[in-house]
Design a protein around this motif. Structure first.
Motif, PDB file in Angstrom:
ATOM      1  N   LEU A  92      18.073  -1.581  31.310  1.00 56.06           N
ATOM      2  CA  LEU A  92      17.450  -2.081  32.527  1.00 56.06           C
ATOM      3  C   LEU A  92      18.550  -2.724  33.362  1.00 56.06           C
ATOM      4  CD1 LEU A  92      14.859  -2.623  34.142  1.00 56.06           C
ATOM      5  CD2 LEU A  92      14.734  -4.821  32.987  1.00 56.06           C
ATOM      6  N   SER A  93      18.797  -2.152  34.523  1.00 57.37           N
ATOM      7  CA  SER A  93      19.817  -2.667  35.428  1.00 57.37           C
ATOM      8  C   SER A  93      19.115  -3.406  36.563  1.00 57.37           C
ATOM      9  CB  SER A  93      20.642  -1.504  35.982  1.00 57.37           C
ATOM     10  OG  SER A  93      21.635  -1.988  36.849  1.00 57.37           O
ATOM     11  N   MET A  94      19.557  -4.648  36.803  1.00 56.34           N
ATOM     12  CA  MET A  94      18.924  -5.453  37.840  1.00 56.34           C
ATOM     13  C   MET A  94      20.004  -6.101  38.707  1.00 56.34           C
ATOM     14  SD  MET A  94      16.240  -8.592  37.433  1.00 56.34           S
ATOM     15  CE  MET A  94      17.461  -9.800  36.995  1.00 56.34           C
ATOM     16  N   VAL A  95      19.717  -6.195  39.986  1.00 55.71           N
ATOM     17  CA  VAL A  95      20.629  -6.868  40.908  1.00 55.71           C
ATOM     18  C   VAL A  95      19.806  -7.859  41.718  1.00 55.71           C
ATOM     19  CG1 VAL A  95      22.162  -6.604  42.903  1.00 55.71           C
ATOM     20  CG2 VAL A  95      22.202  -4.895  41.077  1.00 55.71           C
ATOM     21  N   ARG A 117      19.726  12.229  38.680  1.00 58.98           N
ATOM     22  CA  ARG A 117      20.616  11.324  39.409  1.00 58.98           C
ATOM     23  C   ARG A 117      22.029  11.863  39.370  1.00 58.98           C
ATOM     24  NH1 ARG A 117      19.258   5.339  37.113  1.00 58.98           N
ATOM     25  NH2 ARG A 117      17.450   4.911  38.395  1.00 58.98           N
ATOM     26  N   ARG A 118      22.774  11.508  40.400  1.00 55.26           N
ATOM     27  CA  ARG A 118      24.180  11.946  40.415  1.00 55.26           C
ATOM     28  C   ARG A 118      24.943  11.259  39.282  1.00 55.26           C
ATOM     29  NH1 ARG A 118      23.604   8.094  44.016  1.00 55.26           N
ATOM     30  NH2 ARG A 118      25.185   6.490  44.295  1.00 55.26           N
ATOM     31  N   GLN A 119      25.957  11.924  38.813  1.00 61.71           N
ATOM     32  CA  GLN A 119      26.778  11.402  37.709  1.00 61.71           C
ATOM     33  C   GLN A 119      27.421  10.088  38.129  1.00 61.71           C
ATOM     34  OE1 GLN A 119      26.642  13.127  34.937  1.00 61.71           O
ATOM     35  NE2 GLN A 119      27.946  11.781  33.765  1.00 61.71           N
ATOM     36  N   GLY A 120      27.380   9.091  37.250  1.00 61.61           N
ATOM     37  CA  GLY A 120      28.017   7.805  37.520  1.00 61.61           C
ATOM     38  C   GLY A 120      27.186   6.874  38.395  1.00 61.61           C
ATOM     39  N   PHE A 121      25.911   7.141  38.557  1.00 61.96           N
ATOM     40  CA  PHE A 121      25.041   6.292  39.374  1.00 61.96           C
ATOM     41  C   PHE A 121      24.997   4.874  38.809  1.00 61.96           C
ATOM     42  CE2 PHE A 121      21.014   4.174  39.976  1.00 61.96           C
ATOM     43  CZ  PHE A 121      20.825   4.250  41.335  1.00 61.96           C
ATOM     44  N   THR A 122      25.145   3.892  39.694  1.00 63.03           N
ATOM     45  CA  THR A 122      24.896   2.495  39.323  1.00 63.03           C
ATOM     46  C   THR A 122      24.073   1.858  40.429  1.00 63.03           C
ATOM     47  OG1 THR A 122      26.880   1.610  40.391  1.00 63.03           O
ATOM     48  CG2 THR A 122      27.088   2.272  38.067  1.00 63.03           C
ATOM     49  N   LEU A 123      23.227   0.949  40.063  1.00 65.58           N
ATOM     50  CA  LEU A 123      22.360   0.271  41.022  1.00 65.58           C
ATOM     51  C   LEU A 123      23.180  -0.531  42.019  1.00 65.58           C
ATOM     52  CD1 LEU A 123      19.520  -0.469  41.968  1.00 65.58           C
ATOM     53  CD2 LEU A 123      19.506  -2.305  40.270  1.00 65.58           C
ATOM     54  N   PHE A 124      24.192  -1.197  41.537  1.00 62.83           N
ATOM     55  CA  PHE A 124      25.033  -2.028  42.404  1.00 62.83           C
ATOM     56  C   PHE A 124      25.653  -1.192  43.520  1.00 62.83           C
ATOM     57  CE2 PHE A 124      28.781  -4.363  43.691  1.00 62.83           C
ATOM     58  CZ  PHE A 124      28.334  -5.680  43.736  1.00 62.83           C
ATOM     59  N   SER A 125      26.266  -0.060  43.154  1.00 62.41           N
ATOM     60  CA  SER A 125      26.917   0.773  44.173  1.00 62.41           C
ATOM     61  C   SER A 125      25.885   1.391  45.118  1.00 62.41           C
ATOM     62  CB  SER A 125      27.775   1.861  43.530  1.00 62.41           C
ATOM     63  OG  SER A 125      26.967   2.751  42.790  1.00 62.41           O
ATOM     64  N   PHE A 126      24.713   1.741  44.595  1.00 61.93           N
ATOM     65  CA  PHE A 126      23.657   2.276  45.461  1.00 61.93           C
ATOM     66  C   PHE A 126      23.267   1.251  46.518  1.00 61.93           C
ATOM     67  CE2 PHE A 126      19.166   2.326  46.550  1.00 61.93           C
ATOM     68  CZ  PHE A 126      19.036   3.594  47.099  1.00 61.93           C
ATOM     69  N   LEU A 127      23.043   0.003  46.088  1.00 63.71           N
ATOM     70  CA  LEU A 127      22.630  -1.046  47.019  1.00 63.71           C
ATOM     71  C   LEU A 127      23.729  -1.352  48.043  1.00 63.71           C
ATOM     72  CD1 LEU A 127      20.809  -3.456  44.548  1.00 63.71           C
ATOM     73  CD2 LEU A 127      19.761  -1.930  46.239  1.00 63.71           C
ATOM     74  N   GLU A 128      24.954  -1.318  47.605  1.00 67.14           N
ATOM     75  CA  GLU A 128      26.076  -1.567  48.510  1.00 67.14           C
ATOM     76  C   GLU A 128      26.185  -0.459  49.561  1.00 67.14           C
ATOM     77  OE1 GLU A 128      30.154  -3.788  47.528  1.00 67.14           O
ATOM     78  OE2 GLU A 128      29.932  -1.833  46.587  1.00 67.14           O
ATOM     79  N   THR A 129      26.042   0.794  49.128  1.00 64.77           N
ATOM     80  CA  THR A 129      26.102   1.933  50.046  1.00 64.77           C
ATOM     81  C   THR A 129      24.943   1.866  51.044  1.00 64.77           C
ATOM     82  OG1 THR A 129      27.139   3.290  48.345  1.00 64.77           O
ATOM     83  CG2 THR A 129      26.113   4.452  50.183  1.00 64.77           C
ATOM     84  N   LEU A 130      23.753   1.563  50.556  1.00 67.99           N
ATOM     85  CA  LEU A 130      22.586   1.454  51.436  1.00 67.99           C
ATOM     86  C   LEU A 130      22.770   0.310  52.432  1.00 67.99           C
ATOM     87  CD1 LEU A 130      19.753   2.503  52.126  1.00 67.99           C
ATOM     88  CD2 LEU A 130      18.844   0.887  50.440  1.00 67.99           C
TER      89      LEU A 130
END
Length: 175
Positions: A118-121, A78-91
């Motif tokens: 465990l990261s959940m949104v 994964r890219r450095q600094g990956f977060t689920l929240f930012s991924f979902l926002e970008t998508l």
């Protein structure tokens, strides 16, 4: 004092002694050997079943270990600094549903005896088309970042009949 026996009595006594000897040989040697043989046969069958179970468990363990190693490699890529929240926002921005986000509630839980969290949104999308929802969910599920949809609820939109609302939970492991 010697007892004199006639031929018939001698044969009867000899037959009785022979029967007694055969009985003792059977009781002392043959029956215990047969019983021991049966015990060993049962023990061998039990051990063979245990061996088969161990082999199945070993194969399952190796499969699980391989999956774990594969997941660890994917997490490290994964890219450095990956977060689920930012991924979902970008998508959401890429699929055109960002303006339809009613809320996004992130939570993170540390895993016991593990370096992972465990990261959940939980997310709600309002007044979107089925095509928009499918595009967004497809982007989540096909991501190489090991992101999974845990729960999904779809309901009819309040304003227009052809629009829907959706509430879902997305989760992943993070280092």
């Amino acid at each position: 004092m010697a007892i004199k026996l006639n031929k018939r009595e001698k044969i009867s006594v000899a037959a009785a002694v022979a029967a007694l000897v055969i009985f003792l040989v059977l009781q002392v040697l043959v029956f215990p050997l047969l019983e021991k043989n049966d015990q060993l046969s049962r023990l061998l069958a039990t051990r063979q079943k245990e061996r088969e179970q161990i082999q199945l468990l070993q194969a399952e363990y190796l499969k699980t270990t391989e999956k774990t190693q594969q997941a660890q490699r994917r997490l490290k890529r994964r890219r450095q600094g990956f977060t689920l929240f930012s991924f979902l926002e970008t998508l959401a921005r890429e699929t055109g549903v960002k303006s339809h986000i009613a809320y996004m509630r992130p939570t993170t839980t540390s895993q016991k005896d593990s370096p992972y969290r465990l990261s959940m949104v939980e997310m709600k999308l309002q007044d979107i088309t089925m095509a928009q929802l499918l595009a967004y969910l497809h982007g989540i599920e096909t991501s190489r970042d090991m992101i999974f949809i845990k729960r999904l609820s779809i309901s009819k939109g309040e304003q227009k009949a052809d629009l829907i609302n959706s509430v879902f939970q997305v989760e992943t492991l993070e280092m």
